[in-house]
Design a protein around this motif. Structure first.
Motif, mmCIF file in Angstrom:
data_model
loop_
_atom_site.group_PDB
_atom_site.id
_atom_site.type_symbol
_atom_site.label_atom_id
_atom_site.label_comp_id
_atom_site.label_asym_id
_atom_site.label_seq_id
_atom_site.Cartn_x
_atom_site.Cartn_y
_atom_site.Cartn_z
ATOM 1 N N GLN C 218 0.824 -1.202 0.000
ATOM 2 C CA GLN C 218 0.000 0.000 0.000
ATOM 3 C C GLN C 218 0.869 1.267 0.000
ATOM 4 N N GLU C 219 1.867 1.243 0.847
ATOM 5 C CA GLU C 219 2.772 2.393 0.921
ATOM 6 C C GLU C 219 3.509 2.552 -0.400
ATOM 7 N N ALA C 220 3.946 1.399 -0.925
ATOM 8 C CA ALA C 220 4.720 1.455 -2.169
ATOM 9 C C ALA C 220 3.899 2.052 -3.304
ATOM 10 N N LEU C 221 2.592 1.844 -3.276
ATOM 11 C CA LEU C 221 1.758 2.301 -4.381
ATOM 12 C C LEU C 221 1.324 3.759 -4.238
ATOM 13 N N ARG C 222 1.374 4.236 -3.028
ATOM 14 C CA ARG C 222 1.006 5.625 -2.817
ATOM 15 C C ARG C 222 1.994 6.491 -3.605
ATOM 16 N N GLY C 223 1.480 7.448 -4.322
ATOM 17 C CA GLY C 223 2.400 8.279 -5.091
ATOM 18 C C GLY C 223 2.790 7.670 -6.435
ATOM 19 N N LYS C 224 2.203 6.512 -6.770
ATOM 20 C CA LYS C 224 2.533 5.890 -8.059
ATOM 21 C C LYS C 224 1.481 6.193 -9.131
ATOM 22 N N PHE C 225 0.610 7.142 -8.842
ATOM 23 C CA PHE C 225 -0.471 7.423 -9.796
ATOM 24 C C PHE C 225 0.083 7.763 -11.170
ATOM 25 N N ASN C 226 1.137 8.548 -11.189
ATOM 26 C CA ASN C 226 1.695 8.935 -12.486
ATOM 27 C C ASN C 226 2.942 8.144 -12.867
ATOM 28 N N ASP C 227 3.070 6.994 -12.261
ATOM 29 C CA ASP C 227 4.268 6.192 -12.505
ATOM 30 C C ASP C 227 4.314 5.634 -13.929
ATOM 31 N N GLU C 228 5.527 5.357 -14.376
ATOM 32 C CA GLU C 228 5.704 4.757 -15.709
ATOM 33 C C GLU C 228 5.155 3.340 -15.786
ATOM 34 N N LEU C 229 5.019 2.742 -14.622
ATOM 35 C CA LEU C 229 4.523 1.371 -14.553
ATOM 36 C C LEU C 229 3.271 1.156 -15.407
ATOM 37 N N TRP C 230 2.362 2.083 -15.308
ATOM 38 C CA TRP C 230 1.085 1.913 -16.008
ATOM 39 C C TRP C 230 1.279 2.002 -17.502
ATOM 40 N N GLU C 231 2.166 2.900 -17.911
ATOM 41 C CA GLU C 231 2.501 3.033 -19.317
ATOM 42 C C GLU C 231 3.061 1.703 -19.837
ATOM 43 N N LYS C 232 3.864 1.091 -18.994
ATOM 44 C CA LYS C 232 4.515 -0.142 -19.389
ATOM 45 C C LYS C 232 3.502 -1.288 -19.478
ATOM 46 N N LEU C 233 2.548 -1.296 -18.576
ATOM 47 C CA LEU C 233 1.641 -2.443 -18.492
ATOM 48 C C LEU C 233 0.466 -2.413 -19.462
ATOM 49 N N TYR C 234 -0.039 -1.233 -19.726
ATOM 50 C CA TYR C 234 -1.385 -1.207 -20.297
ATOM 51 C C TYR C 234 -1.503 -1.632 -21.757
ATOM 52 N N HIS C 235 -0.413 -1.433 -22.522
ATOM 53 C CA HIS C 235 -0.539 -1.619 -23.976
ATOM 54 C C HIS C 235 -1.235 -2.913 -24.379
ATOM 55 N N ARG C 236 -0.908 -3.983 -23.693
ATOM 56 C CA ARG C 236 -1.416 -5.271 -24.170
ATOM 57 C C ARG C 236 -2.856 -5.557 -23.751
ATOM 58 N N CYS C 237 -3.400 -4.763 -22.862
ATOM 59 C CA CYS C 237 -4.760 -5.030 -22.369
ATOM 60 C C CYS C 237 -5.777 -4.916 -23.499
ATOM 61 N N LEU C 238 -6.667 -5.892 -23.563
ATOM 62 C CA LEU C 238 -7.674 -5.909 -24.626
ATOM 63 C C LEU C 238 -8.926 -5.144 -24.223
#
Ligand code: SF4
Ligand code: SF4
Ligand code: SF4
Ligand code: SF4
Ligand code: SF4
Ligand code: FES
Lengths: 319, 145, 345
Positions: C218-238
């Motif tokens: 939970q702590e790790a995710l706080r502040g990750k709203f604009n993280d690159e992680l989402w950019e990296k993950l989302y492309h393949r989602c159908l």
């Protein structure tokens, strides 16, 4: 000879570092033996993570509807993916100039469910293919089995294992030995009407309307889908058999004459509805009534539902 | 009411999509010539047989139709030259598909009726109504709500 | 603790089915799902159901109001569930998902239909002897072979099922079938405890091997709203509904009307944050314009927003999204990438 997986990394690296393509779509490996999934790489340094293995089943070309490059996108196409790509091209949904296509001859991919069913999945770490065999790796030891026993149903009936469109082919053409693809349809056609109705009702009742079968389909490329429209709302959201019937009839009918029989819809349906039988009913009828037509392959022929002959068979008045 | 009695008195509801230029005019002629055809048939006027989308047909069944008819100009006579040729392919496939799903093929019919065929219009509608009456109520694509 | 011999199970099903609607994991065309048991149905405890049993309490679509106009004024009639039911063979992870749904539907404003179903239902949970390769319930402090919220807990011991009533509802149910039950011997009871311990330990070991858990997530995710992680993950989602519809904790719904002539009904129905239309406004504006925002929403909801509000993660580690997402964009990858503390470090 170099492994295909190595060649694939090389060409991916080459197309990004030369600046010819700005993105490569390939496959990457997840933590489980059966997880290979689409990967989108823009940095040449990232191409080392790309793989080609017996689970690289996702069709990458459908993503061309969403990813709009300034330069080019490089992507890999198996036989079935190439048919889908061609259909999207024919439907005017992709720009041939904006893609760099690497063809992969593919004689079949492995269905994890079949590995499980054979009792081979416990403790399984990795599956590799060598010639006609699969090698299953465990912590202790390995096992071998004929690869074809584990292939997806769609692969067993595949008629175009070698891509029909590409800029560069990455391997030797593979032989093609498809099983008869209309067998299930023919069998159903001869079962009594009521039995057929309950067969489909049973299957349709399981549908959760997740739309995965639509979203994965290369022939489903409309910018606005009838199923998403709020006004008019053709498809409601109730758990009502007639609505699910509406969904399935309409989905299959909308891709009739354009479905390339890539089998993706049936493969990813989470509840196992035999969607291929619906698509193939249309393909079979089109072949019988209007002449053989392979969507995605027969580019020189007119699409059967966009044309007609004055002496076409008439619609019977149903008696 | 006992079931058989209910069936005896069953009157089907039939939706007929009729193209403006031929079949609808054919229906008009049947009317003005005082020919009778069953009141079970509700006519919906469409510009051309090829205007009828599968959505219309399925919706009709969902909302209670026991039979659906699409009627258009004879092949070769379409006001828009070729609409009905396309429609012919599409509807033959649809009819066979519905049958594949377990629906009686009689429930969805396509007929070609010209503006001058008032008698044919009446005959087709009468025959269709009889056939569908014999089949009984359609439940197969009907919304149960 | 009680036990019942396996050869008496058919009798047990019959007896229970007389008392209430009996939901079981039933196999049909190779797919296992919870459905009302009928004679001849194929009960399958071997794998967890495809669709989670949440649909028994929170059906995919549920009519709650009927309306009629035409007379002088609008007539309204509310629809309520009346039927008692037994939900048999729920896995501990899915049972824990009901706690999560409770937070949504039982807190003010209460969902009356859900609340009533919760009262009408008796929950019989079956412990897992052998967690599947995609199971990670232990990451959420759950136990594979024990479900604290169950009315009755059962364990498959090979020749027989151990049967332990754990609530008043569970006692009542046990009373009805008492004639079929035998008293379990102390060593048999002890075997169940051992089973609990070994499966929990096995799963925990497997979790260590996976190399991630949810500590500090939970702590790790706080502040990750604009993280690159989402950019990296989302492309393949159908953008399909598989992960959300099959997730036992997903609870988003829509309200729709169905009407014909002068009457109709209003129903609630599952909806999914992965659909583009989910946040589409009448004006045409969509605050989650691409799949990136939708993917982010799904994961942050489960792993950050929900726990911030209710004190527990909205994931029970059932592994359905791991197995069924066609492009393997599942929650374990997010947990890992977002940097939940790696166990053992
Ligand atoms: S993928 Fe399967 S469950 Fe999902 S909408 Fe299609 S048929 Fe229904
Ligand atoms: S309908 Fe199914 S088989 Fe046909 S093109 Fe679409 S995904 Fe492939
Ligand atoms: S996650 Fe797996 S092991 Fe844990 S309770 Fe659920 S089914 Fe059982
Ligand atoms: S994450 Fe997977 S299951 Fe969920 S919407 Fe995306 S593709 Fe579908
Ligand atoms: S997020 Fe995935 S693993 Fe977690 S409860 Fe939902 S479906 Fe199960
Ligand atoms: S105008 Fe009559 S069928 Fe086209």
């Amino acid at each position: 000879m170099k492994q295909l997986s190595e060649i694939l990394k090389e060409v991916a690296f080459g197309s990004l570092s030369s600046g010819e393509a700005e993105m490569v779509i390939g496959w990457q490996k997840g933590p489980f033996w059966w997880q290979s999934f689409p990967a989108f790489i823009t940095d040449p340094g990232g191409t080392g993570s790309l793989i080609w293995d017996p689970f690289s089943v996702s069709n990458l070309s459908k993503y061309l509807l969403k990813e709009v490059p300034e330069k080019k996108i490089a992507l890999f196409l198996k036989g079935c993916d190439a048919l889908g790509f061609n259909q999207m091209l024919r439907d005017g949904r992709v720009d041939r100039e904006k893609v760099l296509l690497f063809g992969i001859p593919c004689d079949g991919l492995v269905d994890p469910a079949r590995v499980e069913a054979a009792g081979l999945s416990k403790g399984l770490l990795q599956v590799k293919k060598e010639q006609e065999e699969l090698i299953f790796y465990y912590k202790k030891g390995q096992r071998k089995a004929p690869a074809r026993d584990f292939y997806y149903a769609k692969c067993l009936s595949c008629r175009y294992p070698n891509p029909v469109i590409y800029d560069q082919m990455l391997g030797e053409a593979v032989p093609c030995q498809p099983v008869e693809r209309f067998a299930d349809v023919s069998k159903l056609e001869t079962t009594p009407l009521e039995e057929r109705f309950s067969y489909w009702s049973r299957h349709f009742s399981r549908c959760i309307r997740c739309f995965a079968c639509r979203n994965v389909c290369p022939a489903c490329s409309c910018r606005e889908c009838i199923f998403d429209l709020a006004e008019p709302r053709w498809l409601g959201k109730a758990n009502e058999l007639s609505e699910t019937q509406f969904y399935h009839i309409t989905r299959a009918y909308h891709v009739a004459g354009r479905c390339v029989d890539c089998g993706e819809c049936a493969r990813i349906c989470p509840v196992g509805i035999p969607l291929a039988e619906l698509n193939r009913k249309f393909i079979k009828d089109i072949n019988e009534l209007y002449g053989e037509y392979d969507a995605g392959a027969d580019l020189d022929k007119e699409a059967p539902l966009l044309t007609f002959k004055t002496d076409d068979p008439d619609v019977s008045s149903g008696s | 009411m006992p079931v058989n009695l209910k069936l005896q008195s069953f009157e089907p509801l039939i939706i007929a999509f009729c193209c403006n230029w031929c079949s609808y005019a054919g229906g008009d002629l049947a009317g003005t010539s005082r020919m009778t055809y069953p009141a079970n048939v509700r006519v919906i006027r469409v510009p051309c047989s090829s205007r009828v989308s599968s959505n219309f047909i399925l919706r009709a069944f969902q909302r209670g139709a026991d039979g659906v008819v699409v009627a258009g100009c004879h092949p070769g006579d379409c006001h828009y030259t070729s609409g009905n040729y396309f429609a012919r392919r599409r509807f033959l496939l649809l009819q066979r598909f519905l049958e594949f799903l377990g629906m009686e093929p009689e429930r969805f019919q396509v007929h070609w009726i010209s503006a001058s065929e008032g008698n044919r219009f009446a005959a087709v509608m009468t025959e269709t109504t009889d056939k569908i009456r014999a089949l009984g109520p359609n439940r197969k694509l009907r919304d149960t709500r | 603790m009680k036990k019942i011999a396996k050869e008496k199970l058919a009798l047990l099903w019959e007896l229970l089915a007389h008392k209430a609607t009996l939901y079981f994991p039933l196999q049909e065309d190779g797919a296992v799902n919870f459905a009302p048991w009928k004679n001849g149905a194929q009960v399958d405890f071997g794998v967890n159901s495809i669709v989670p049993p949440k649909n028994v309490f929170f059906p995919q679509a549920e009519t709650y109001l009927r309306f009629k106009t035409g007379a002088k004024r609008l007539q309204l009639e509310s629809v309520e569930p009346e039927e008692k039911f037994i939900l048999f063979g729920v896995r501990p992870c899915d049972l824990a998902s009901f706690n999560i749904l409770d937070k949504i539907f039982l807190e003010e404003p209460t969902d009356g239909l859900y609340a009533k179903r919760r009262r009408l239902g008796t929950l019989v949970s079956m412990g897992c002897n052998e967690p599947g390769e995609t199971c990670f319930c232990t990451s959420f402090a759950l136990e594979p072979a024990f479900a604290p919220g169950a009315d009755v807990m059962v364990w498959d011991m090979g020749e027989f099922l151990l049967w332990e009533p754990r609530s008043t509802k569970g006692e009542a149910l046990t009373a009805v079938i008492n004639e079929l039950l035998d008293e379990a011997a102390p060593e048999e009871t002890a075997a169940a405890v051992r089973l609990r311990d070994t499966t929990a330990a096995g799963e925990a070991a497997a979790a260590r091997q996976r190399g991630w858990n949810t500590e500090g997530l939970q702590e790790a995710l706080r502040g990750k709203f604009n993280d690159e992680l989402w950019e990296k993950l989302y492309h393949r989602c159908l953008g399909c509904g598989i992960c959300t519809y099959l997730c036992p904790t997903c609870h988003c719904f829509d309200i729709q009307d169905f009407s014909r002539d002068l009457e109709g009904e209003r129903f609630s129905c599952w909806d999914s944050c992965m659909f583009a239309e989910f946040t589409l406004m009448t004006s045409g504006e969509n605050p989650r314009p691409t799949q990136k925002e939708r993917v982010r929403q799904r994961f942050l909801h489960k792993l950050l927003y929900f726990p911030s509000k209710f004190g527990l993660y909205a994931c029970v580690g059932c592994g359905r999204c791991v197995r069924k997402c066609p492009v393997h964009l599942d929650i374990t990858q997010v947990i890992k990438e977002a940097g939940g503390v790696v166990s053992g470090s």
